[in-house]
Design an enzyme around this catalytic site. Structure first.
Site, PDB file in Angstrom:
ATOM      1  CG  ASP A 349      -1.913   1.048   1.183  1.00  0.00           C
ATOM      2  OD1 ASP A 349      -2.512   1.408  -0.007  1.00  0.00           O
ATOM      3  OD2 ASP A 349      -2.328   1.471   2.358  1.00  0.00           O
ATOM      4  CG  ASP A 667      -1.458   1.638   6.686  1.00  0.00           C
ATOM      5  OD1 ASP A 667      -2.417   1.197   5.739  1.00  0.00           O
ATOM      6  OD2 ASP A 667      -1.086   2.652   6.881  1.00  0.00           O
ATOM      7  CG  ASP A 671      -3.905  -2.403   3.042  1.00  0.00           C
ATOM      8  OD1 ASP A 671      -4.301  -2.253   2.042  1.00  0.00           O
ATOM      9  OD2 ASP A 671      -3.300  -1.631   3.922  1.00  0.00           O
TER      10      ASP A 671
END
Length: 928
Positions: A349, A667, A671
């Site tokens: 990410d 995080d 996700d």
């Protein structure tokens, strides 16, 4: 409740009609009870977790362990209590260690529940009330204000300057401006649904109201929870390889046992009797012989199966986990330590992982001056420079005017938090306040001199914010010769603000904003946008009095442009070298983000992640691709932007179809499904949500991307060490098999009894194997490409090494055994003791050569692994106790050795080690 994916394409009126609700009265209590019964409580459901007995059963349900249990039971039936107890002790120890680790069960759903808002303000029966969030039903009218968690999925019906932080759901770092009146296309992506509010996100600014359209598991966060539950935990590559190895060893051991047993029966018994007089007579005559043969078969089973392997692997992984903690990586599942080392791709990410998740002002434009601002995050420390030349902002009136206006025309607060600072309010406004603080402009001090007396809040239609400040004769920053009664500061996007400006501040005076100047500023704004910078224009005007009616169209006219402020969520400084190191190690890095393509591209270029021919693909493009098309294209793509949680899972699946071992970092809540679906999920420990941490296999305690590469290096070392002790243990076990097999084949007494073999496998071999698990790794371990995911633990070079070592050890042991038999035919205890000592001591010496598969021992250094000295020294002490302590002699059937025996044995001890080093040299020359 309907389809949760279509409400953004419905108008407010359609939503109210379809959900049969009323914005003036809300739902009646009877409606609430009926709908609660129909749809259930607004909470996330959790499937039952495996209990203690299930976890314990899973530890025993392994092929190697089952063979050990069978060997123990056979020993018990035959009266060999010591062997049975020793084997079962190892099995139980391994099971306990496994259960302790596995009881750190998945707590993703519990974390998701904690995120959900506990209470909500609703309209029911015409009255506003506060209710438990779990009691919300579709059709409820919910009120939102700054600081609230959104308690369910809503279709907004009112939004007043409403901004919601959806970073944990979509990955977008900037709070989303909500617009209730908009009706969107049905295929609008999750991050673009500005007329929706989603359960678990946070209101950062303004207020609003919405109608509940989905609750519980039907919400977006509920869909994520369902996705997490739908993925069964797969075995890691290490688990698969060890299982494959266990089956191979187990069936091999059984085959050898059967072969030796039949061969011994043929040699030692009269098979004709079986046919002449029947089974009963045959077994009555040869019971003692058959029991002895069974014991020989048990000996072979013990020799074939490395009893210490499951425990050594578990202990090695646990020690590796401790080392990982020192490298800022917390491992939640033991086999994940190794799996990370086999990673061929990192899907990361952007927000908070590759970037700092702290919006930062990095550039200012005033008149003809450009200033770059250094510093990181919300720390009010940084320097100003003009193309490398330091500039003191206190000596630049226009800069002070720009920073003062930007700070006063915002609501964010910079607060001291111990030695650090934290931001309260909108991150974009926070960047303005921090930039002002770097120039020694502090809100509390400035507002004492020029307090705010009125304001026109930001709204998404105007895209501007205005504050009015009382001057009381104070001269405005950056202006000369004027003392207005009131200063009006207005900030907004440059394309919105420029048409309202007639002048620009230059050298303390208002100068006409000519078409040429206007075009120059528009070009600057365009260039900044292409660098993925978010740009705000700060303007002002002076008033003699505050109008009675604060009409934006009247107040926000005839403005004077002070300058532009450009901001970005900056990349972590340590990320670029980490990405380069990963690439050097043959590991692909890929960015997967909910942010916009231009922003993602700029960050990817800045950190060196985007290859010259790498592609950037948006979520909209991804929707048009089939899974097959995605898998075919995935190797060319470096960045995926504007993606949803479902997209992330598809990407991980496509990578795996291409043969990658995928490490997914992230995080946010968004996700979690991909973290669980990936071969190893890596969550951020500081900025990460509880959901991502609980789903992940590994948590980075410092949120440092460089720690991922360090963890990969450690994972490679651990796997390399596992290979070393597997090679060491198997070559020892194969030698033990061949010693017994060839002795029986030659008609000699069995050289080693079961208890001696068990002692060898658990202690003499086990301790050095543990020391091998603590090796520092070969010097060039990160110069090697990732090993093929399908490569077995025992590859061709290792097979060749095992064969060579088996021959060397077998020859040495049988040589010592034959000499012992020639010295004493009557009592085979001396010969067995000589064979036992030769096998034990030669394996201890050979542990030093097993420290590297490629590097010679002299290059590594004989004493560079202190644990090896302790392991070998301890094993030698144990070996001597078995030979020379009377009570141990009776257990192991050994006799003390004298100088004659040692003089015979000592040269034989070094044969396997010398042969191992010669084999390394030959392999090295072949590779070159």
């Amino acid at each position: 409740m309907g389809d949760n994916t279509i409400w953004h394409s419905r108008s407010v009126e359609q939503t109210i009609q379809e959900l049969a609700t009323n914005l003036e009265q809300g739902l009646a209590d009877d409606d609430v009870r009926r709908r609660l019964s129909q749809y259930g409580p607004n909470e996330l459901m959790e499937r039952p977790r495996p209990g203690f007995w299930k976890l314990l059963f899973n530890q025993f349900n392994q092929f190697l362990i089952l063979i050990l249990i069978a060997a123990a039971l056979i020993s018990l039936v035959l009266g060999e209590i010591e062997e049975a107890v020793a084997i079962l002790a190892i099995v139980v120890l391994n099971a306990i260690m496994g259960v302790v680790q596995e009881q750190r069960a998945e707590e993703a759903l519990a974390a998701l529940k904690k995120m959900a808002a506990p209470e909500a303000r609703v309209l029911r029966d015409g009255h506003r009330a506060t209710v438990q969030a779990r009691e919300l039903v579709p059709g409820d009218v919910v009120f939102l204000e700054a600081g609230n968690y959104v308690p369910a999925d809503l279709r907004l019906v009112e939004s007043v300057n409403l901004r919601i932080d959806e970073a944990s759901l979509t990955g977008e770092s900037v709070a989303v401006e909500k617009q209730a009146a908009k009706v969107l296309a049905e295929d609008a992506s999750l991050g673009d649904r500005v007329n929706r509010a989603f359960m678990g996100t946070t209101v950062t600014y303004g207020r609003g109201a919405g109608v509940v359209v989905s609750t519980g598991m039907a919400t977006q966060i509920g869909l994520i929870a369902e996705m997490i539950q739908s993925y069964e935990q797969e075995d890691t590559p290490l688990q698969r390889r060890l299982d494959q190895l266990g089956h191979w060893l187990g069936w091999g051991a059984l085959a050898i046992c059967a072969l030796v047993f039949l061969e011994a029966v043929i040699q030692d018994t009269d098979l004709g009797m079986l046919f002449r007089e029947g089974t009963a007579a045959y077994f009555g005559e040869y019971t003692e012989v058959l029991v002895e043969l069974f014991l020989t078969a048990v000996s072979l089973a013990i020799a074939a199966v490395p009893e210490g392997l499951p425990a050594v692997v578990t202990i090695c992984l646990a020690l590796g986990m401790r080392e990982m903690v020192q490298r800022h990586a917390l491992i939640r599942r033991l086999p994940a330590v190794e799996t990370l080392g086999s990673a061929t791709a990192i899907c990361s990410d952007k927000t908070g992982t590759l970037t700092q998740n702290e919006m930062t002002a990095v550039r200012l434009y005033v008149a003809d001056l450009r200033l770059d601002i250094s510093g990181e995050g919300y720390q009010p420390k940084g320097e100003f420079d003009n193309y490398g030349t330091p500039v003191d902002p206190q000596e630049q009136p226009e800069v002070l005017a720009l920073l003062t206006g930007a700070m006063l025309c915002s609501d964010a607060q910079l607060e001291k938090d111990g030695d650090a600072y934290r931001m309260v309010g909108d991150p974009t406004e926070g960047a303005l306040v921090v930039a002002a603080a770097k120039a020694n402009l502090w809100r509390a001090e400035v507002e004492k001199r020029i307090p705010r007396v009125a304001e026109i809040p930001f709204d998404s239609d105007r895209k501007r914010m205005t504050t009015i400040h009382q001057m009381d004769g104070t001269q405005p920053s950056g202006m000369e010769g004027v003392q207005p009664a009131y200063m009006v500061y207005v900030k907004g996007a440059p394309d919105v603000m420029l048409p309202r400006c007639h002048s620009i501040l230059e050298k303390g005076h208002s100068v006409e904003l000519t078409p040429a100047r206007r075009e120059h500023i528009e070009n600057v704004n365009r260039d900044l946008g292409q660098e993925a910078l978010r740009v705000l224009a700060v303007t002002f005007r002076m008033l003699d009095e505050i109008p009675e009616e604060l009409d934006p169209e009247t107040v926000e006219q005839d403005l004077i442009l002070i300058g532009l402020v450009a901001m970005i969520d900056p990349a972590r400084p340590e990320v670029r070298p980490a990405v380069e190191k990963a690439r050097h190690a043959g590991i692909r890095s890929m960015m997967i983000t909910g942010d916009y393509p231009d922003t993602a591209r700029a960050i990817a270029q800045q950190i060196g992640l985007l290859r010259p021919d790498g592609e950037v693909v948006s979520g909209a493009e991804l929707n048009e691709m089939s899974d097959e098309a995605l898998a075919a294209r995935i190797d060319r793509v470096d960045v995926f932007a504007r993606v949803s949680p479902q997209h992330k899972v598809r990407i991980v699946e496509a990578m795996r179809k291409r043969g990658h071992v995928v490490a997914m970092t992230g995080d946010g809540v968004n996700d979690a499904p991909a973290l669980k679906r990936a071969d190893i999920g890596v969550a951020m420990g500081i900025t990460g949500t509880d959901v991502s941490k609980e789903v992940a296999d590994m948590v980075l305690t410092d949120d440092n991307y460089a720690s991922i590469v360090s963890a990969i290096e450690q994972g490679r070392i651990i796997y390399s060490n596992i290979r070393k002790f597997v090679y060491y243990l198997l070559s020892c076990n194969m030698a033990e098999i061949m010693v017994i097999f060839l002795a029986v084949l030659a008609g000699m007494p069995v050289p080693l009894n079961p208890i001696q073999l068990l002692w060898l496998n658990l202690l003499t071999d086990g301790l050095p194997a543990l020391a091998l698990g603590l090796e520092k790794g070969d010097p060039d371990i990160m110069d090697q490409p990732p090993r093929p995911p399908t490569e077995p633990i025992i590859n061709r070079p290792m097979v060749r090494g095992i064969v060579v070592q088996t021959i060397a050890i077998t020859a040495s042991v049988l040589g010592a055994y034959a000499i012992g038999l020639s010295w004493d035919h009557a009592d085979i205890s001396l010969a067995q003791t000589m064979a036992f000592v030769t096998l034990s001591a030669s394996e201890l010496l050979r542990a030093y050569t097993a420290r590297s598969e490629r590097y010679p021992l002299l290059k590594l250094g004989l004493f560079t692994n202190p644990m090896m000295q302790y392991a070998v020294g301890g094993s030698i002490v144990l070996l001597m106790s078995v030979i020379y302590l009377p009570f141990m002699q009776s257990i192991f059937d050994t006799v003390p050795l004298g100088w004659r025996e040692w003089a015979c044995i000592l040269p034989l001890l070094f044969v396997p080690s010398v042969v191992a080093e010669i084999n390394k040299a030959i392999d090295s020359r072949t590779r070159k």
